[in-house]
Design a protein around this motif. Structure first.
Motif, PDB file in Angstrom:
ATOM      1  N   THR A 446       0.816  -1.219   0.000  1.00 16.98           N
ATOM      2  CA  THR A 446       0.000   0.000   0.000  1.00 16.98           C
ATOM      3  C   THR A 446       0.849   1.269   0.000  1.00 16.98           C
ATOM      4  OG1 THR A 446      -0.126   0.210   2.423  1.00 16.98           O
ATOM      5  CG2 THR A 446      -1.756  -1.224   1.336  1.00 16.98           C
ATOM      6  N   ARG A 447       2.109   1.155   0.398  1.00 19.34           N
ATOM      7  CA  ARG A 447       3.035   2.294   0.514  1.00 19.34           C
ATOM      8  C   ARG A 447       2.563   3.317   1.555  1.00 19.34           C
ATOM      9  NH1 ARG A 447       6.199   4.022  -4.961  1.00 19.34           N
ATOM     10  NH2 ARG A 447       6.633   1.936  -5.743  1.00 19.34           N
ATOM     11  N   LEU A 448       1.706   2.881   2.466  1.00 18.47           N
ATOM     12  CA  LEU A 448       1.180   3.794   3.481  1.00 18.47           C
ATOM     13  C   LEU A 448       1.895   3.669   4.812  1.00 18.47           C
ATOM     14  CD1 LEU A 448      -2.657   3.396   2.756  1.00 18.47           C
ATOM     15  CD2 LEU A 448      -1.148   5.268   2.062  1.00 18.47           C
ATOM     16  N   PRO A 472       4.413   5.198  10.561  1.00 13.60           N
ATOM     17  CA  PRO A 472       4.103   6.012   9.378  1.00 13.60           C
ATOM     18  C   PRO A 472       5.317   6.173   8.480  1.00 13.60           C
ATOM     19  CG  PRO A 472       4.409   7.414  11.296  1.00 13.60           C
ATOM     20  CD  PRO A 472       4.487   5.995  11.790  1.00 13.60           C
ATOM     21  N   LEU A 478       0.003   8.191  10.050  1.00 16.22           N
ATOM     22  CA  LEU A 478      -0.565   6.931   9.586  1.00 16.22           C
ATOM     23  C   LEU A 478      -2.089   7.006   9.629  1.00 16.22           C
ATOM     24  CD1 LEU A 478      -0.020   4.037   8.639  1.00 16.22           C
ATOM     25  CD2 LEU A 478      -0.065   3.337  11.027  1.00 16.22           C
ATOM     26  N   ASP A 479      -2.707   6.882   8.457  1.00 13.61           N
ATOM     27  CA  ASP A 479      -4.166   6.872   8.345  1.00 13.61           C
ATOM     28  C   ASP A 479      -4.611   5.422   8.398  1.00 13.61           C
ATOM     29  OD1 ASP A 479      -6.829   6.922   7.562  1.00 13.61           O
ATOM     30  OD2 ASP A 479      -6.541   8.567   6.150  1.00 13.61           O
ATOM     31  N   ALA A 482      -7.534   4.411   5.998  1.00 11.69           N
ATOM     32  CA  ALA A 482      -7.105   4.271   4.607  1.00 11.69           C
ATOM     33  C   ALA A 482      -6.293   3.001   4.422  1.00 11.69           C
ATOM     34  CB  ALA A 482      -6.293   5.491   4.191  1.00 11.69           C
ATOM     35  N   LEU A 483      -5.489   2.665   5.442  1.00 11.60           N
ATOM     36  CA  LEU A 483      -4.670   1.465   5.351  1.00 11.60           C
ATOM     37  C   LEU A 483      -5.549   0.214   5.295  1.00 11.60           C
ATOM     38  CD1 LEU A 483      -1.926   0.035   5.436  1.00 11.60           C
ATOM     39  CD2 LEU A 483      -2.007   0.192   7.935  1.00 11.60           C
ATOM     40  N   ALA A 486      -7.230  -0.088   1.967  1.00  8.47           N
ATOM     41  CA  ALA A 486      -6.313  -0.535   0.921  1.00  8.47           C
ATOM     42  C   ALA A 486      -6.003  -2.026   1.048  1.00  8.47           C
ATOM     43  CB  ALA A 486      -5.019   0.276   0.988  1.00  8.47           C
TER      44      ALA A 486
END
Length: 531
Positions: A446-448, A472, A478-479, A482-483, A486
């Protein structure tokens, strides 16, 4: 000296043929093979003069420095067994190792010795401590004799004990998943065969400069010395504090080969590299766990001409498999095939071979299989077992001992192996077995996140719930929503973490530089217990 059947033969043979060639680089110091060989033989003589008997243990608690290298190979040359102790361990942990394998001689620095003095009083087998410098006055009143490196280097030549390649050469302590560390006993044959095998597929040559970034107490770390000395290459000894120190060393010494563990590779992709490194870094190698595919992609885009070697191994057998660089595009998630002079089997619980793509236990046979765990017959019997009769050639009477890794893998129809997970780390959730590595792989894609680790915790309905601890990306927050969203694009419903814990990086490491899942799980449980 032509035959290199014993560990210390590796550098000594190079001294015979190319004495002026550089063997070790430590800061501004350049040590030739001729000088290294002389110091190895001198330290071996010093151990004999101290009365060290064949097979007695010589422990080394130092950072990466010339004395560490000389001490290791010198102990082997004397007919003793060297025990490299991770420099990050605490005095109590060091003393446990000293007692566990009845260490006779300890090589350390005056500063480290001062930290150990109280603990050494609990080590009755310890007869001698050799310091790299002068001891302070407070250290003189001891139950063991104290000497220093300079005195050792004045010892007249003395012959070592007779040794054959089946004799013990080293004991490497591995932390394991629970309890106290276990001492893996390696023979001269194990270590020399490993050096020759690894050097053959990495295509090492006298033109190589290898960066020793991993601890020398770690099998992959010590392998940088043995593969280099087998081929006459140079080794750069690096004690780094930050990933940037690694990059600086790569540039400064024009390093051609770097082996690292996934957490370090992840950190290295998050900083800038001088463009010149791509011109001389011939290969990179990964060990100590699967490298995330996203990390591999970033490294390959940065180093288009550098050959990537993805490796798998365990301390109990030094190395097991590698993926050839030309296969990295086709199957980057594979751990490859058996290394030269070794064979890897995939077996069911009943000892029969698995079919293609059927998960089973990775079992390794051959010259690299260790001699067992030091003074621990129970754990040795669990891991080192006779090969099942159906796997061996007919007519053989004596059993052949193989190492049963405890790792679950599968082999595809073309013979390539894929790591699924460790038996003791597999997460059992909703009736499924989930590999934490697979979860982490999807999260990295995810590149998050900067770093992450997945583990299971007890859950009344699921059996275990999956918890993800993540850091993060530098400069971002760090969301977690969203993680998780994804992750749904990459993972099945039962593989998606039930909880995501955000924390600043880096994540805690064990002494070999791997992310410590067990510690993270313990910290999570303790935190939940307070909630």
């Amino acid at each position: 000296m032509n035959a290199t059947t014993l560990l210390h033969h590796l550098p000594l043979a190079q001294a015979d043929s190319a004495a002026e060639r550089i063997a070790c680089i430590a800061g501004q110091l350049r040590i030739s093979y001729g000088t290294l060989a002389l110091e190895i033989e001198t330290f071996a003589s010093a151990l004999i003069e101290l009365g060290v008997q064949r097979g007695e243990r010589v422990a080394i608690w130092l950072d990466k420095r010339p004395e560490t290298v000389v001490g290791s190979f010198g102990a082997a040359a004397a007919g003793a067994v060297f025990v490299p102790i991770n420099p990050l361990l605490k005095p109590e942990q060091v003393a446990y190792i000293l007692r566990d394998c009845n260490v006779r001689v300890l090589l350390t620095s005056p500063e480290r010795h001062a930290l150990l003095v109280e603990e050494l009083a609990k080590c009755p087998d310890l007869g001698h401590v050799v310091l790299t410098g002068q001891a302070n006055d407070a250290a003189q009143n001891s139950a063991y004799t104290l000497s220093n490196w300079a005195q050792c280097m004045e010892t007249s030549p003395r012959p070592g004990h007779r040794v054959v390649d089946a004799d013990m050469a080293a004991i490497l302590y591995t932390s394991g998943s629970t309890g106290r560390p276990k001492g893996v006993v390696l023979s001269h044959r194990n270590m020399v065969s490993g050096a020759k095998s690894v050097a053959s597929y990495l295509e090492n040559s006298p033109d190589d400069t290898l960066l020793a970034a991993l601890p020398l107490s770690f099998d992959a770390g010590f392998s940088q010395l043995t593969t280099a000395f087998h081929t006459g290459a140079r080794v750069v000894l690096l004690n780094y504090l930050l990933p940037r120190d690694v990059v600086k060393a790569l540039e400064r010494e024009k390093v051609t080969g770097l082996t690292a563990v996934p957490p370090l590779w992840i950190q290295l992709t998050q900083i800038e590299w001088p463009s010149s490194i791509a011109g001389h870094l011939r290969y990179i190698a990964n060990t100590g766990g699967r490298m995330p595919l996203e990390t591999l992609k970033q490294l390959r885009s940065r180093l288009p001409k550098t050959r990537p070697y993805l490796m798998y191994g365990l301390t109990e057998a030094f190395r097991a498999t590698y993926l050839a660089p030309e296969e990295a595009d086709r199957r980057p998630d594979s751990i490859g095939k058996s290394i030269p002079n070794s064979e890897v089997l995939v077996l069911r619980e009943d000892g029969t071979p698995c079919a293609a793509d059927e998960p089973g236990e990775l079992v390794q046979r051959g010259a690299l299989v260790a001699m067992g765990y030091w003074n621990d017959p129970e754990k040795t019997a669990e891991r080192f077992k006779p090969l099942p009769a159906g796997v061996r050639e007919g007519g053989l009477v004596l059993p052949e001992i193989a190492v049963f890794s405890g790792d679950t893998v599968r082999r595809d129809v073309e013979g390539f192996l894929y790591f699924i997970g460790r038996r003791d780390e597999m997460i059992k959730t909703s009736g499924y077995r989930v590999s934490p590595t697979e979860v982490e792989e999807a999260v990295y894609a995810t590149r998050l996140v900067g770093e992450c680790a997945a583990f299971g915790v007890d859950h009344p309905a699921l059996g275990q719930a999956i918890v993800l601890v993540a850091t993060p990306v530098d400069g971002a927050e760090l969301d977690t929503s969203a993680l998780l969203s994804a992750c749904k694009n990459h993972l099945a419903a039962w593989q998606i973490p039930s909880a995501v814990v955000a924390r600043p990086g880096p994540l805690p490491r064990n002494p070999n530089g791997k992310i410590d899942r067990r510690l993270l799980a313990e910290q999570y449980a303790a935190q939940e217990g307070k909630a």
